[in-house]
Design an enzyme around this catalytic site. Structure first.
Site, PDB file in Angstrom:
ATOM      1  N   PRO A  57       1.253  -1.429   0.069  1.00 53.44           N
ATOM      2  CA  PRO A  57      -0.133   0.189  -0.149  1.00 53.44           C
ATOM      3  C   PRO A  57       0.844   1.243   0.366  1.00 53.44           C
ATOM      4  O   PRO A  57       0.038   2.303  -0.690  1.00 53.44           O
ATOM      5  CB  PRO A  57      -0.925   0.139   1.883  1.00 53.44           C
ATOM      6  N   GLU A  96       0.572  -7.601   8.295  1.00 53.90           N
ATOM      7  CA  GLU A  96       0.514  -5.735   8.985  1.00 53.90           C
ATOM      8  C   GLU A  96       1.246  -5.742   7.927  1.00 53.90           C
ATOM      9  O   GLU A  96       1.447  -4.828   7.298  1.00 53.90           O
ATOM     10  CB  GLU A  96       0.684  -6.251  10.733  1.00 53.90           C
ATOM     11  N   ARG A 125      -2.082  -7.716 -22.281  1.00 51.47           N
ATOM     12  CA  ARG A 125      -3.032  -7.793 -22.588  1.00 51.47           C
ATOM     13  C   ARG A 125      -2.205  -6.483 -23.804  1.00 51.47           C
ATOM     14  O   ARG A 125      -2.676  -6.064 -24.254  1.00 51.47           O
ATOM     15  CB  ARG A 125      -4.283  -6.636 -22.430  1.00 51.47           C
ATOM     16  N   ASP A 133      -7.193   2.425 -25.815  1.00 51.59           N
ATOM     17  CA  ASP A 133      -7.580   2.598 -24.628  1.00 51.59           C
ATOM     18  C   ASP A 133      -8.093   3.483 -23.929  1.00 51.59           C
ATOM     19  O   ASP A 133      -6.913   5.172 -23.909  1.00 51.59           O
ATOM     20  CB  ASP A 133      -7.390   1.306 -23.843  1.00 51.59           C
TER      21      ASP A 133
END
Length: 246
Positions: A90, A117, A154, A169
């Site tokens: 994160p 954690e 992709r 895209d």
């Protein structure tokens, strides 16, 4: 491309890696994927991969030894030492389309999926990238790794069948993609814009660019700050602002 995933939950990858575009890429031998449980590399008799942090604190940290040994093992197995090793965290750099394009040029990617954690800080010395899926916390790195793998694979040549498909895209051009329509031209009073059915390709391209600018302005105006606008784009954007009373 070869992709290795180090995770405590290998079965989470069984469905996503065997279906749709990813599954077809593997069937075509365009992609080689290996998913390993780094618990198997623990030297602890109970296969423990986590421990309490020095200095105290809530939760458990992943230990450096199992992940270090897992990385060394896959390097020996692949015969390569130039892996792009990506730590899902994160606190990492936010993942985006530009990063997916960068990853797609690599020959070998390794995704390290965390849990608990956090990580023993020395694990960060083993990786080349620390990447986050977004500004929120998941229970583990597996879903993030799947998303990044999909966004990257992709973009590989021949994976989509038509290599032009990915170029327009959203985010690939720096703008959001313009609206698209298919048959019927009129469905219960909802009509396809006439410009798309008149066969004038120059007008169609101008409409697509204008609507792409409109969608970006209304939904993600922050993206326009990063785009080098041409004279035509500035003209069309001015028209959009007048039409939207902005």
């Amino acid at each position: 491309m070869r992709i290795d995933v180090l995770t405590l939950f290998p079965r989470m990858f069984e469905g996503p890696l065997t279906e749709s575009i990813l599954g077809k890429a593997i069937d075509k031998n365009l992609l080689d994927v290996h998913v390993s449980n780094f618990r198997d590399f623990s030297t602890n008799k109970h296969q423990q991969v986590d421990d309490y942090p020095y200095g105290g604190g809530a939760g458990m940290l992943l230990k450096v030894q199992p992940i270090h040994d897992a990385i060394k093992s896959l390097q020996a197995d692949s015969g390569r030492t130039n892996q792009r090793i990506i730590l899902l965290d994160p606190a990492g750099k936010p993942f985006n389309q530009k990063m997916a394009e960068e990853f797609s040029k690599e020959e070998h990617l390794v995704f390290v999926c965390g849990h608990y954690e956090g990580y023993d800080e020395r694990i960060r010395d083993l990786v080349t990238d620390e990447v986050s899926l977004g500004d929120y916390v998941l229970t583990g790195g597996e879903l993030g790794a799947m998303t990044m793998i999909d966004a990257t694979v992709r973009l590989l040549p021949e994976v989509l069948g038509n290599d032009e498909s990915a170029k327009g895209d959203s985010h690939s051009t720096g703008l959001l993609e313009h609206p698209q329509y298919t048959r019927p031209a009129n469905y219960e009073g909802m009509e396809v814009p006439h410009v798309l059915t008149n066969g004038n390709h120059k007008l169609i391209e101008e409409w697509q660019l204008k609507e792409s600018l409109r969608r970006t302005l209304l939904r993600r105006p922050d993206m326009l700050e990063k785009v080098e606008l041409t004279d035509e784009m500035i003209r069309l954007l001015d028209e959009v602002k007048k039409e939207e009373d902005m």
